[in-house]
Design a protein around this motif. Structure first.
Motif, PDB file in Angstrom:
ATOM      1  N   ASP A 181       0.836  -1.194   0.000  1.00 40.70           N
ATOM      2  CA  ASP A 181       0.000   0.000   0.000  1.00 40.70           C
ATOM      3  C   ASP A 181       0.873   1.248   0.000  1.00 40.70           C
ATOM      4  O   ASP A 181       1.901   1.308   0.681  1.00 40.70           O
ATOM      5  CB  ASP A 181      -0.908   0.017   1.232  1.00 40.70           C
ATOM      6  N   ASN A 183       0.676   5.838  -1.145  1.00 40.71           N
ATOM      7  CA  ASN A 183      -0.195   6.966  -1.485  1.00 40.71           C
ATOM      8  C   ASN A 183       0.069   7.480  -2.897  1.00 40.71           C
ATOM      9  O   ASN A 183       0.158   8.686  -3.131  1.00 40.71           O
ATOM     10  CB  ASN A 183      -0.001   8.104  -0.475  1.00 40.71           C
ATOM     11  N   TYR A 184       0.147   6.566  -3.861  1.00 38.69           N
ATOM     12  CA  TYR A 184       0.379   6.983  -5.238  1.00 38.69           C
ATOM     13  C   TYR A 184      -0.926   7.042  -6.018  1.00 38.69           C
ATOM     14  O   TYR A 184      -1.906   6.354  -5.713  1.00 38.69           O
ATOM     15  CB  TYR A 184       1.350   6.035  -5.939  1.00 38.69           C
ATOM     16  N   ASP A 185      -0.931   7.892  -7.038  1.00 42.97           N
ATOM     17  CA  ASP A 185      -2.021   7.994  -7.998  1.00 42.97           C
ATOM     18  C   ASP A 185      -1.571   7.213  -9.233  1.00 42.97           C
ATOM     19  O   ASP A 185      -0.689   7.656  -9.971  1.00 42.97           O
ATOM     20  CB  ASP A 185      -2.271   9.469  -8.324  1.00 42.97           C
ATOM     21  N   ASN A 218       6.746  -1.043  -2.139  1.00 42.16           N
ATOM     22  CA  ASN A 218       6.449   0.081  -1.254  1.00 42.16           C
ATOM     23  C   ASN A 218       6.490  -0.409   0.193  1.00 42.16           C
ATOM     24  O   ASN A 218       5.695  -1.261   0.595  1.00 42.16           O
ATOM     25  CB  ASN A 218       5.084   0.665  -1.600  1.00 42.16           C
ATOM     26  N   ARG A 238       6.375   4.125   1.678  1.00 37.44           N
ATOM     27  CA  ARG A 238       4.960   4.222   1.291  1.00 37.44           C
ATOM     28  C   ARG A 238       4.493   5.663   1.109  1.00 37.44           C
ATOM     29  O   ARG A 238       3.588   5.944   0.335  1.00 37.44           O
ATOM     30  CB  ARG A 238       4.090   3.551   2.355  1.00 37.44           C
ATOM     31  N   SER A 239       5.105   6.572   1.834  1.00 29.77           N
ATOM     32  CA  SER A 239       4.651   7.964   1.806  1.00 29.77           C
ATOM     33  C   SER A 239       5.394   8.824   0.795  1.00 29.77           C
ATOM     34  O   SER A 239       5.122  10.015   0.681  1.00 29.77           O
ATOM     35  CB  SER A 239       4.825   8.590   3.199  1.00 29.77           C
ATOM     36  N   TYR A 241       5.287   9.303  -2.288  1.00 29.36           N
ATOM     37  CA  TYR A 241       4.547   9.936  -3.385  1.00 29.36           C
ATOM     38  C   TYR A 241       3.718  11.128  -2.908  1.00 29.36           C
ATOM     39  O   TYR A 241       3.101  11.819  -3.706  1.00 29.36           O
ATOM     40  CB  TYR A 241       3.623   8.919  -4.054  1.00 29.36           C
ATOM     41  N   GLY A 242       3.699  11.362  -1.601  1.00 26.84           N
ATOM     42  CA  GLY A 242       2.798  12.367  -1.022  1.00 26.84           C
ATOM     43  C   GLY A 242       3.293  13.789  -1.090  1.00 26.84           C
ATOM     44  O   GLY A 242       2.523  14.725  -0.870  1.00 26.84           O
TER      45      GLY A 242
END
Length: 566
Positions: A181, A183-185, A218, A238-239, A241-242
């Motif tokens: 999981d 936070n990517y689009d 990720n 994981r973060s 891309y934020g």
């Protein structure tokens, strides 16, 4: 992988047509692209060999070789591999997914890496996806073909229930396997990765694969990548891309590993292929293989439109600042750094800062300077792109082999139109400091040292708070702490008669050059007093600025350097 929570892959190897009485089966000691002996055989357990269902003798004859009796018949070998190291260079298995990096799982018959193989993956119950660069066998689920061991070892597998999305670059399908999981689009990421790959292709003008796979893992804490022949494995937090900076950093990683598709996997130093999997494969040229790739990653992200000219120049200045402030920059050349990768790059200690500068960072700087030199010499008609493309055409496409050190230099000289021997001897094989502004003037840029007129003191020691105590972690060669006798692992108890409860680097600026600070330290439990005379801060801090009187020709050169290649 019937019990993934135990972290064991179960491997069955079938060999046919071996007519000698014995066969030696070997496991690599390292993973190409990561220059460290890792001893993968240490994770092998339960090795056994069978002939027609009957066990036959199997003896381990050295650290990574098993000698097996064949009796002139087909052979089945079984073993387990413990895989629980989170790294792009090794294999990993847990209840959420499996990852196979071939050199740490697959054996090969000694002297016969040219043999083809068929690989069948048996995913854990409920896992429905396998992603790999190997071609599939028609009509057989999760079954793949490798033309030889080098290709098998160079084609990682991601196994589980990861997300998959695809895009096309230059008519070639690209698969992105996203584990974990994050936070990517997906829609944005797919479009941006496509743009980055398209920009990379422009350097060489062709994409020499029929298919490409990105394996992206990720993780809670992650970073880095490893290149393969038609795939790569990337790890990211994981973060990441934020934020725009984090997202740009990921695209930079994509660009770096993708550029290796040409630089290293095809255009390579002659020592890096065919591989000797038993021992170190030495080369002086990792400053090109990795350093140039780092430079091109920055350039490709800029050309793709994800960084501004100012951001690119700021990053460039920061890289030069870091290198010039490292004592190791004067202790070891780019060529020596490359050759010593096996004992230096992946085995840093508290003194590495004084003795070693990574071929990544040093090579990136030299790649940039060569680019500017070629542009200056040809009045902008050629750049490093042309030199790299020429070498790729000559040694990969025409001669089918790697280049020697001299051949690489000759390729650069061919693009520049004159001898570059002085450049290579001073900066690649020597440790002289380049006249940076002589190169940057070509594109109307200058480096300004904002520390030039400062007269601040510097302790020259890294300090970390360990269990609430300030402990020395590094000492800079010839700095105040070095000359005053401060050691790594010293716990700083007090300074000038007062108890210390924080990093004293925060206090040092309140003193003047020439002042003596008296430190009370605990060294191995013994208290001692160290008088340390504070020396002037000799570090540089470069900023990149446009020349106030830059000519139109210089501005045109800057645009040609940093804009998309037409």
């Amino acid at each position: 992988m019937p019990e993934p929570h135990t972290h064991y892959f179960e491997v069955e190897m079938r060999l046919s047509g071996f007519n000698k009485k014995t066969v030696d089966l070997k496991m690599p000691t390292w993973a190409p692209g990561s220059y460290l002996i890792r001893e993968f055989a240490k994770n092998v357990e339960g090795f056994e060999a069978l002939n027609g269902g009957t066990k036959v003798p199997a003896t381990k004859i050295n650290k990574n070789t098993w000698r097996v009796s064949t009796k002139g018949k087909d052979l089945t070998v079984r073993y387990k591999v413990y895989a629980y190291e989170v790294s792009v260079r090794t294999s990993f298995l847990d209840a959420s997914h499996g990852y196979i990096n071939g050199t740490s799982v697959f054996l090969y018959p000694d002297g016969q890496v040219n043999l083809p193989s068929t690989v069948t993956i048996v995913p854990f119950n409920g896992w429905t996806k396998v992603s790999t660069g190997l071609p599939s066998v028609a009509g057989k689920e999760f079954t793949y073909q490798a033309a030889d061991y080098d290709i098998l070892a160079d084609s990682p597998f991601e196994i589980g229930n990861h997300e998959i999305f695809t895009f096309t670059t230059n008519g070639v399908p690209h698969e992105v396997a996203m584990y974990g999981d994050a936070n990517y689009d997906a829609k944005r990421l797919m479009a941006d990765m496509q743009k980055v790959t398209e920009e990379a292709v422009k350097v060489f003008g062709e994409l020499p694969v029929k298919r490409y796979v990105f394996i992206v893992q990720n993780l809670q804490n992650g970073g880095g990548g490893l290149e393969h022949l038609n795939s790569t494995t990337l790890q990211a937090t994981r973060s990441t891309y934020g934020t725009e900076r984090g997202y740009e950093g990921f695209l930079n990683l994509v660009a770096h590993e993708y550029f290796h598709l040409w630089n290293v996997k095809r255009l390579r130093p002659i020592a890096l292929g065919p591989f000797n999997y038993d021992q170190e494969n030495y080369t002086n040229m990792l400053w090109v293989s990795e350093g140039f790739t780092s430079y091109y990653a920055d350039l490709i992200v800029k050309r793709s439109g994800y960084t501004t000219v100012k951001e690119f120049l700021d990053d460039m200045a920061a890289g030069i600042t870091s290198a010039e402030n490292s004592p190791g920059n004067k202790a070891m050349s780019a060529a020596e750094s490359s050759f010593n990768a096996w004992i230096k790059q992946y085995r840093p200690d508290e003194n590495s800062y004084n003795t070693f500068l990574s071929y990544y960072s040093k090579g990136a700087i030299l790649g940039m300077l060569l680019d500017l030199e070629i542009r200056k010499s040809t009045n902008g008609a050629k750049g490093l792109d042309d030199a790299m493309d020429g070498l790729y055409d000559e040694y990969y496409k025409k001669k089918g082999r790697g280049y020697t050190d001299n051949e690489f230099q000759e390729g650069m000289e061919k693009a520049a139109g004159h001898s570059l021997n002085s450049f290579f001897q001073k900066y690649a094989y020597g440790v002289e400091t380049p006249d940076y502004n002589a190169y940057f003037a070509t594109v109307g840029v200058q480096l300004v040292d904002v520390n030039k007129d400062s007269n601040d003191p510097l302790l020259g020691a890294g300090i970390s708070m360990t269990s609430g105590k300030p402990v020395v972690t590094s000492v800079t060669r010839n700095g105040s702490a070095w000359q005053g006798g401060l050691n790594v692992q010293d716990e700083i108890i007090g300074m000038n008669g007062y108890r210390v409860t924080e990093d004293i680097n925060k206090i040092i600026p309140s003193y003047a050059v020439g002042d003596v600070v008296e430190l009370v330290v605990s060294r191995g439990g013994q208290l001692m007093i160290l008088p340390i005379k504070l020396l002037k801060n000799q570090t540089v801090k470069y900023q990149a600025q446009m020349l106030p009187n830059a000519t139109e020709a210089q501005k045109k050169q800057l645009q040609a350097w940093l804009d998309s290649k037409k």
